[in-house]
Design an enzyme around this catalytic site. Structure first.
Site, PDB file in Angstrom:
ATOM      1  CB  CYS A 127      -0.949   0.007   1.201  1.00  8.23           C
ATOM      2  SG  CYS A 127      -2.033  -1.422   1.227  1.00  8.23           S
TER       3      CYS A 127
ATOM      4  CG  HIS B  92      -2.289   4.083   5.141  1.00 13.46           C
ATOM      5  ND1 HIS B  92      -2.196   4.104   3.769  1.00 13.46           N
ATOM      6  CD2 HIS B  92      -2.406   2.767   5.498  1.00 13.46           C
ATOM      7  CE1 HIS B  92      -2.254   2.851   3.307  1.00 13.46           C
ATOM      8  NE2 HIS B  92      -2.381   2.040   4.332  1.00 13.46           N
TER       9      HIS B  92
ATOM     10  CG  HIS C 116      -6.992   0.529   1.395  1.00 15.52           C
ATOM     11  ND1 HIS C 116      -5.990   1.054   0.603  1.00 15.52           N
ATOM     12  CD2 HIS C 116      -6.363  -0.034   2.462  1.00 15.52           C
ATOM     13  CE1 HIS C 116      -4.826   0.835   1.177  1.00 15.52           C
ATOM     14  NE2 HIS C 116      -5.031   0.182   2.304  1.00 15.52           N
TER      15      HIS C 116
END
Length: 385
Positions: free
Chosen positions: A146, A280, A314
């Site tokens: 990520c 995040h 996400h």
């Protein structure tokens, strides 16, 4: 050190098919997350799909690269432009499809049905982007879970800072809605059942989304020579790894803190200089708790914080790139975007609930990936504005 400017942005997300659409919908507090069932063998789930069916990686890349170049006012071909396009899943959807063909109907499967399988190797998406723009220089295809998006931008900035090129396209593209990805996150118990609620007391987990963000980076000298518009300047970055666990953050956030400190030091900034943090903020129990602890420890002055995953879902490897795009728009318009989905904050942070005007000069964008990949990047408003 050579100054690195952002002169073009291309963005496609579940929030909108362009940078401007996504930004306006974000400011309005909208979410692109909907209940979908793209695969009949799996139950319906909240997902951040760009359209009704999962996107195709190559097409998504072509579109977002074209948008970035158009935004920057560049005309093909760009022979000397570096290409740094990352993805954490790359062509996984294609490989799953091939596996279903091979094992689902083994009796009728033939090697000829594989097509040109070399085109689906993980790095080939970056190679395809280089062909698209006629680039014959450096091509990199980062994969850092990520954290991929910020790693890609950081690598491209470093190429310019060290004089290896004056111009680069950089970012990340993710089309991760596949049966295996959904089943894997479900098995981990990481997927939300109704939506994404970053930093909320009643957060359920992450919602997978697809999306892409690509940037045109140039040396300040070239940008000035071209009289290009400038969104902002990349000041510095920090990249570390926990060396701790395959998918859990190190409990005390030591290497996440190290990445942020490294970023601030390289950017010649102190924590007090940061006006906004794009977190995040995955809306999982563990990530939000540790990230909040890290922010509280390093930024006691309570800097404004947002996660945009409640709007876009996400997007895994592309999430940091989307975060950088939204951060640059915040700098351009001097507006803090909201943390969509947040109803009842669990943590003592200055989380932006609704879009608000604010003086923003320096921002920090954070990403934390599986395997303990930590990335932080600092951006500054264009000094010419």
């Amino acid at each position: 050190m050579v100054k690195v400017c952002v002169t073009g942005i291309g963005l496609i997300s579940a929030l909108g098919g362009s940078l401007e659409d996504s930004w306006q919908n974000l400011l309005a507090g909208k979410s692109g997350i909907r209940l979908h069932q793209p695969f009949p063998e799996l139950k319906p789930l909240p997902l951040g799909l760009i359209s009704q069916q999962p996107s195709e990686l190559t097409i998504l890349t072509q579109m977002v690269v074209s948008s970035a170049l158009q935004d920057a006012g560049l005309v093909l071909a760009l022979a000397d432009c570096a290409v740094v396009i990352g993805s954490s899943r790359s062509y996984q959807a294609s490989w799953e499809m091939l596996a279903r063909q091979m094992y689902g109907d083994a009796a009728n499967f033939s090697v000829s049905s594989l097509g040109n399988w070399l085109d689906t190797l993980p790095h080939m998406n970056a190679i395809a982007a280089a062909r698209q723009i006629g680039a014959s220089g450096i091509v990199l295809a980062p994969m850092a879970a990520c954290a991929t998006g910020i790693w890609s931008i950081a690598q491209a900035a470093l190429l310019i800072q060290t004089g290896q090129c004056q111009q680069a396209i950089a970012g990340a593209v993710e089309a991760p809605i596949t049966p295996l990805t959904l089943a894997g996150f479900q098995q981990m118990g990481a997927l939300a059942k109704t939506g994404a609620y970053p930093f909320d007391l009643h957060r359920e987990g992450l919602v997978l989304g697809e999306g892409a963000a690509v940037f045109v980076l140039e040396s300040a000298e070239l940008a000035k020579q071209r009289q290009a518009k400038v969104y902002g300047e990349i000041l510095g970055f920090g990249l570390t790894n926990d060396a701790y666990h395959s998918n859990s953050l190190e409990p005390k956030g030591k290497s996440a803190i190290a990445a942020i400190k490294q970023c601030l030091e390289r950017s010649c900034l102190s924590p007090a200089d940061i006006d906004y943090i794009h977190a995040h903020g995955t809306a999982t129990q563990l990530n939000d708790r540790i990230e909040s602890m890290v922010i509280q420890r390093l930024f006691p002055q309570k800097v404004a914080v947002t996660s945009t995953k409640g709007s876009t879902g996400h997007t895994l490897g592309a999430s940091g790139a989307l975060g950088v795009a939204f951060s640059l728009m915040a700098l351009k318009h001097q507006i803090l975007p909201p943390c969509v989905g947040l109803q009842q904050p669990e943590f003592d942070l200055d989380i932006v609930i609704a879009a608000r005007l604010s003086k923003i000069r320096q921002v920090l964008c954070l990403s934390f990936g599986f395997g303990g990949q930590n990335a932080a990047i600092a951006l500054r408003e264009n000094e010419g504005t």
